[in-house]
Design an enzyme around this catalytic site. Structure first.
Site, PDB file in Angstrom:
ATOM      1  N   CYS A  69       9.649  -1.294 -10.218  1.00  0.00           N
ATOM      2  CA  CYS A  69       8.191  -1.237 -10.320  1.00  0.00           C
ATOM      3  C   CYS A  69       7.780  -0.316 -11.463  1.00  0.00           C
ATOM      4  CB  CYS A  69       7.603  -0.734  -9.003  1.00  0.00           C
ATOM      5  SG  CYS A  69       5.819  -0.537  -9.042  1.00  0.00           S
ATOM      6  N   PHE A  70       6.896  -0.810 -12.311  1.00  0.00           N
ATOM      7  CA  PHE A  70       6.540  -0.018 -13.498  1.00  0.00           C
ATOM      8  C   PHE A  70       5.713   1.220 -13.199  1.00  0.00           C
ATOM      9  CE2 PHE A  70       3.652  -3.964 -14.457  1.00  0.00           C
ATOM     10  CZ  PHE A  70       2.879  -3.721 -13.333  1.00  0.00           C
TER      11      PHE A  70
END
Length: 246
Positions: A69-70
């Site tokens: 997840c960024f």
């Protein structure tokens, strides 16, 4: 009808419902605490890369990295000295599918990524990779990070040029040879074709939502690990991205 076969009275049914609900809450709390403990484990201390980018007169370089997840990856690098901008986005697929709803399906070829703009006079590409491998994510997990599953959460380095590709591939070989991790590194190295910024509501997510259970469990421990493991690189105030449409 046997006494034991009689339908339970209203009070008994209510007590049973409360007991079942309490048991479910306890199980959920245990699972949450186990996940929190796993996410908070001390990361693996690794050596810096033996091969790094040469000194240059450039004041700005960019790196594109994917590691789950960024939100968390962006949050980590926003606290790194020498980094001037970090944007959450997508890389690896076509421009027409570079949006969150489509990428989340896992069939676009995109990975949730971050574009890191940095000053090579203050921090090198190799040092960014050292933070990436040791703090930002687990490079031994294939197509997943923590609770997130799918190719969009893969570990990948999108090299912008031949030098970045050489440094990345050399570092992966170095870490595997030294058995720095308990399992082989699964990080892929690909040539960067394009980077597409994510929607505005994904930017600065860690900083804006520190009380989110997801952020508190999986991402805030990364910031603490960065501070503890790289005190020379850590900066207290994050550099936030601005100017992207919501």
């Amino acid at each position: 009808m046997n006494i034991s076969d009689r339908p339970a009275g209203k009070a008994t049914r209510m007590r049973r419902a409360v007991m079942f609900a309490s048991a479910a809450l306890c199980a959920a709390a245990l699972l949450f605490s186990q996940r929190a403990a796993l996410s908070s484990e001390a990361p693996v201390a690794i050596a810096p890369p033996a091969v790094d980018e040469p000194a240059s007169g450039a004041h700005t370089q960019t790196a594109v990295l994917a590691g789950g997840c960024f939100w968390g990856v962006q949050g980590v690098f926003q606290h790194v000295r020498g980094v001037t901008r970090v944007v959450s986005g997508y890389s690896g697929g076509e421009p027409g599918t570079a949006n969150y709803d489509t990428v989340s399906g896992g069939r676009t070829g995109h990975a949730e990524s971050v574009q890191i703009t940095y000053d090579p006079g203050q921090i090198t590409y190799g040092r960014l990779l050292q933070v990436y491998f040791s703090v930002a994510h687990d490079p031994t997990e294939l197509n997943r990070q923590g609770p997130d599953h799918g190719t969009q959460y893969r570990s990948a380095i999108f090299a912008a040029n031949a030098t970045q590709m050489r440094v990345a591939q050399s570092y992966i070989a170095q870490l595997d040879k030294s058995r720095a991790f308990p399992a082989p590194i699964v990080t892929k190295t690909d040539s960067l074709k394009a980077f597409y910024p994510a929607e505005g509501y994904h930017q600065n997510y860690l900083t804006l939502h520190p009380d989110s259970p997801y952020i508190a469990t999986y991402d805030l421990p990364k910031i603490e690990n960065l501070k503890r493991m790289f005190p020379d690189l850590y900066r207290e105030k994050p550099v936030l991205v601005t100017g992207l449409a919501q």
